[in-house]
Design a protein around this motif. Structure first.
Motif, mmCIF file in Angstrom:
data_model
loop_
_atom_site.group_PDB
_atom_site.id
_atom_site.type_symbol
_atom_site.label_atom_id
_atom_site.label_comp_id
_atom_site.label_asym_id
_atom_site.label_seq_id
_atom_site.Cartn_x
_atom_site.Cartn_y
_atom_site.Cartn_z
ATOM 1 N N VAL A 1 0.794 -1.131 0.196
ATOM 2 C CA VAL A 1 0.217 -0.240 0.077
ATOM 3 C C VAL A 1 0.895 1.440 0.331
ATOM 4 O O VAL A 1 1.344 2.212 -1.079
ATOM 5 C CB VAL A 1 -0.915 -0.257 1.175
ATOM 6 N N THR A 2 2.132 1.494 0.996
ATOM 7 C CA THR A 2 2.553 2.260 0.393
ATOM 8 C C THR A 2 3.692 1.350 1.801
ATOM 9 O O THR A 2 4.070 0.994 1.910
ATOM 10 C CB THR A 2 2.552 3.447 1.975
ATOM 11 N N THR A 3 5.101 2.471 2.118
ATOM 12 C CA THR A 3 6.415 1.380 2.361
ATOM 13 C C THR A 3 5.802 1.128 3.542
ATOM 14 O O THR A 3 5.584 1.797 4.992
ATOM 15 C CB THR A 3 7.587 2.891 2.881
ATOM 16 N N GLY A 4 6.142 -0.652 4.001
ATOM 17 C CA GLY A 4 6.082 -0.718 5.498
ATOM 18 C C GLY A 4 4.457 -1.171 5.504
ATOM 19 O O GLY A 4 3.910 -1.794 6.972
ATOM 20 N N HIS A 5 3.731 -0.814 4.733
ATOM 21 C CA HIS A 5 2.289 -1.143 4.556
ATOM 22 C C HIS A 5 1.814 -2.576 4.029
ATOM 23 O O HIS A 5 1.502 -1.601 2.275
ATOM 24 C CB HIS A 5 1.391 0.348 4.280
ATOM 25 N N MET A 6 1.020 -2.891 3.962
ATOM 26 C CA MET A 6 1.032 -4.578 2.944
ATOM 27 C C MET A 6 -0.755 -4.649 3.488
ATOM 28 O O MET A 6 -1.255 -4.552 4.481
ATOM 29 C CB MET A 6 1.630 -5.527 2.527
ATOM 30 N N ALA A 7 -1.211 -5.339 2.242
ATOM 31 C CA ALA A 7 -2.107 -5.890 2.597
ATOM 32 C C ALA A 7 -3.358 -7.296 1.506
ATOM 33 O O ALA A 7 -2.128 -6.970 0.534
ATOM 34 C CB ALA A 7 -3.404 -5.026 2.565
ATOM 35 N N ARG A 8 -3.256 -8.072 2.043
ATOM 36 C CA ARG A 8 -3.930 -9.299 0.850
ATOM 37 C C ARG A 8 -5.366 -8.715 0.365
ATOM 38 O O ARG A 8 -6.022 -9.068 0.964
ATOM 39 C CB ARG A 8 -3.610 -10.682 1.587
ATOM 40 N N CYS A 9 -4.996 -8.544 -0.725
ATOM 41 C CA CYS A 9 -6.733 -8.450 -1.316
ATOM 42 C C CYS A 9 -6.645 -7.672 -3.275
ATOM 43 O O CYS A 9 -5.587 -7.549 -3.316
ATOM 44 C CB CYS A 9 -7.439 -7.156 -0.879
ATOM 45 N N PHE A 10 -7.494 -8.545 -3.932
ATOM 46 C CA PHE A 10 -7.197 -8.281 -5.678
ATOM 47 C C PHE A 10 -8.139 -7.367 -5.122
ATOM 48 O O PHE A 10 -7.548 -6.762 -6.706
ATOM 49 C CB PHE A 10 -8.118 -9.671 -6.012
ATOM 50 N N ARG A 11 -9.025 -6.824 -5.134
ATOM 51 C CA ARG A 11 -9.417 -5.873 -5.224
ATOM 52 C C ARG A 11 -8.833 -4.604 -4.422
ATOM 53 O O ARG A 11 -9.506 -2.731 -4.096
ATOM 54 C CB ARG A 11 -11.062 -5.309 -5.148
ATOM 55 N N LEU A 12 -7.414 -4.470 -3.991
ATOM 56 C CA LEU A 12 -7.106 -3.077 -3.044
ATOM 57 C C LEU A 12 -7.091 -1.815 -3.526
ATOM 58 O O LEU A 12 -7.124 -0.856 -3.238
ATOM 59 C CB LEU A 12 -5.731 -4.152 -3.416
ATOM 60 N N GLY A 13 -6.417 -1.614 -5.160
ATOM 61 C CA GLY A 13 -6.825 -0.654 -5.662
ATOM 62 C C GLY A 13 -8.180 0.225 -6.199
ATOM 63 O O GLY A 13 -8.212 1.020 -5.831
ATOM 64 N N ALA A 14 -9.185 -1.350 -6.052
ATOM 65 C CA ALA A 14 -10.333 -0.648 -6.358
ATOM 66 C C ALA A 14 -10.954 -0.197 -4.918
ATOM 67 O O ALA A 14 -11.054 1.057 -5.120
ATOM 68 C CB ALA A 14 -11.484 -1.321 -7.906
ATOM 69 N N LEU A 15 -10.601 -0.581 -4.370
ATOM 70 C CA LEU A 15 -11.111 -0.316 -2.848
ATOM 71 C C LEU A 15 -10.657 1.039 -2.579
ATOM 72 O O LEU A 15 -11.653 1.830 -1.760
ATOM 73 C CB LEU A 15 -10.832 -1.022 -1.793
ATOM 74 N N ALA A 16 -9.515 0.713 -2.614
ATOM 75 C CA ALA A 16 -8.506 2.599 -2.247
ATOM 76 C C ALA A 16 -9.445 3.845 -2.907
ATOM 77 O O ALA A 16 -9.489 4.817 -2.139
ATOM 78 C CB ALA A 16 -7.132 2.211 -2.636
ATOM 79 N N GLU A 17 -9.170 3.497 -4.261
ATOM 80 C CA GLU A 17 -9.941 4.519 -4.977
ATOM 81 C C GLU A 17 -11.669 4.623 -4.023
ATOM 82 O O GLU A 17 -11.976 6.594 -3.965
ATOM 83 C CB GLU A 17 -10.592 4.275 -6.286
ATOM 84 N N GLN A 18 -12.539 3.740 -3.769
ATOM 85 C CA GLN A 18 -13.549 4.091 -2.959
ATOM 86 C C GLN A 18 -13.741 4.480 -1.323
ATOM 87 O O GLN A 18 -14.547 5.367 -1.648
ATOM 88 C CB GLN A 18 -14.410 2.631 -2.834
ATOM 89 N N ALA A 19 -13.019 3.685 -0.814
ATOM 90 C CA ALA A 19 -12.598 4.603 -0.021
ATOM 91 C C ALA A 19 -11.937 5.825 0.857
ATOM 92 O O ALA A 19 -10.933 6.043 0.555
ATOM 93 C CB ALA A 19 -12.515 3.462 1.397
ATOM 94 N N GLU A 20 -12.792 6.859 1.476
ATOM 95 C CA GLU A 20 -12.169 7.420 2.129
ATOM 96 C C GLU A 20 -11.196 6.711 3.173
ATOM 97 O O GLU A 20 -11.665 6.669 4.648
ATOM 98 C CB GLU A 20 -13.016 8.926 2.623
ATOM 99 N N PRO A 21 -9.658 7.796 3.837
ATOM 100 C CA PRO A 21 -9.528 7.059 5.659
ATOM 101 C C PRO A 21 -9.916 7.200 5.964
ATOM 102 O O PRO A 21 -10.922 8.513 6.239
ATOM 103 C CB PRO A 21 -7.644 7.675 4.893
ATOM 104 N N LEU A 22 -9.884 6.608 6.897
ATOM 105 C CA LEU A 22 -10.280 6.894 8.407
ATOM 106 C C LEU A 22 -9.685 7.601 9.549
ATOM 107 O O LEU A 22 -8.081 7.813 8.701
ATOM 108 C CB LEU A 22 -10.944 5.965 8.690
ATOM 109 N N ALA A 23 -10.070 8.363 10.025
ATOM 110 C CA ALA A 23 -9.295 9.889 10.826
ATOM 111 C C ALA A 23 -9.133 8.817 11.849
ATOM 112 O O ALA A 23 -10.123 7.992 12.565
ATOM 113 C CB ALA A 23 -9.717 10.610 11.500
ATOM 114 N N ALA A 24 -7.250 8.971 12.856
ATOM 115 C CA ALA A 24 -6.942 8.249 13.956
ATOM 116 C C ALA A 24 -8.448 8.491 14.712
ATOM 117 O O ALA A 24 -8.306 10.218 14.908
ATOM 118 C CB ALA A 24 -5.887 8.198 14.094
ATOM 119 N N GLU A 25 -8.259 7.876 16.121
ATOM 120 C CA GLU A 25 -8.264 8.308 16.977
ATOM 121 C C GLU A 25 -7.489 8.875 17.973
ATOM 122 O O GLU A 25 -6.253 9.376 18.075
ATOM 123 C CB GLU A 25 -8.940 7.290 18.213
#
Length: 336
Positions: free
Chosen positions: A312-336
């Motif tokens: 996803v970014t340096t040091g950040h990984m995920a296992r998902c075939f639709r990772l690219g599409a999901l990243a475009e659809q989703a807005e990042p969540l604010a940290a608590e």
């Protein structure tokens, strides 16, 4: 934490299989873990995701019938190659564990001070008086009131929060380099939970501990961890720095865990989000992505194969075939 230091814990392609009926059940599937001195890694996920099985594999606490594969290196030692005598020295001295239920971890027929003293005696060859002195120092360090008197308590004579502090004292008795914490705050009320988390962070700074912290509570993970590894059906499906995973959750399961957490007070007609379905039966896991049957973004490709790691970014990984599409659809969540 020294970001330039070499890892003190390194597991590669870790697998754990248990005998069941006529076959084997794979509870941990190809897990990679790396932990540096002074760092805290949170293993996050629902019950049955493989978190505690992974933790116990690092100490070789599984029964002999279990088969552990891959490699585990801790402080330069090949853990899977240790002889029984070397393993006894390794447990408690190099790596120690805080168990989920301290009431079961302590022997109910011996005083807690004697149990701590015997641990120190066995590992360091000191006298019982020296072992008891170490116990008193640790009771003071973990802020148990009237520590000298409490050393003579049996486990049942302490409250849950006090037993947990005594469990932490026992785990630190031989000054280990790595601390494994298996949901140590689950059975505690919110106030005591916060006290224990603050205590662990303080002790980590003082002793330079590397900590692997197992939890199903994402709020606890945010409080304690430098990095988060999200587990599902025995695999790590997302991992990265705590801030990156919380701000930009990239696997549907991680997003579901975040969405199911209560934020403030719910209104009369509001309901917590729930991830549909249940974790898979590991004796008959679904083909392809194990989260597929519960995922709103499921496509045919998901059933064909296990998703590979995607950066996803340096040091950040995920296992998902639709990772690219999901990243475009989703807005990042604010940290608590």
């Amino acid at each position: 934490m020294n970001s330039t230091s070499a890892p003190i814990v390194e597991a590669r392609n870790l697998t754990v299989d248990f005998a069941a009926g006529r076959g084997m059940i794979r509870a941990v599937c190809g897990v990679d873990l790396s932990l540096k001195p002074g760092e805290t890694l949170a293993l996050l996920g629902e019950s049955g995701s493989g978190k505690s099985v992974t933790l116990r594999a690092l100490m070789r606490l599984h029964p002999k019938s279990a088969k552990i594969g891959g490699t585990i290196q801790v402080d330069g030692e090949d853990v899977l190659a240790l002889s029984p005598s070397a393993l006894r020295a390794y447990r408690g001295k190099t790596v120690s564990m805080i168990f989920q239920d301290p009431g079961l971890a302590f022997d109910p027929v011996y005083r807690i001070g004697d149990q701590i003293a015997e641990t120190v005696m066995r590992h360091e060859g000191v006298s019982r008086a020296e072992g008891r002195k170490r116990g008193l120092e640790l009771f003071e360090r973990v802020r148990i009131p009237s520590p000298e008197r409490r050393l003579d308590n049996f486990p049942h004579e302490m409250s849950g929060g006090m037993r947990q502090r005594a469990m932490i004292a026992l785990a630190l008795a031989c000054r280990p380099k790595v601390l494994l914490a298996d949901e140590p705050t689950t059975a505690l009320d919110a106030t005591v939970q916060i006290q224990v988390l603050l205590l662990l962070r303080e002790l980590q700074r003082e002793f330079g501990l590397a900590i692997v912290f197992v939890t199903h509570d994402i709020g606890v993970a945010v409080e304690i961890a430098d990095r988060i590894a999200v587990m599902y059906a025995g695999r790590i499906v997302e991992s990265g720095a705590c801030r990156d995973v919380i701000r930009n959750p990239s696997h549907p399961y991680t997003r579901g865990l975040l969405a199911s957490r209560a934020h403030g007070t719910l209104g009369k007609d509001e309901r917590l989000h729930a991830i549909p379905g249940s974790p898979p039966d590991l004796s008959a896991p679904p083909p392809g992505c194990a989260f597929g049957p519960r995922c709103d973004n499921f496509i045919e490709t998901c059933a064909a194969d296990v998703p590979p790691e995607v950066t996803v970014t340096t040091g950040h990984m995920a296992r998902c075939f639709r990772l690219g599409a999901l990243a475009e659809q989703a807005e990042p969540l604010a940290a608590e």
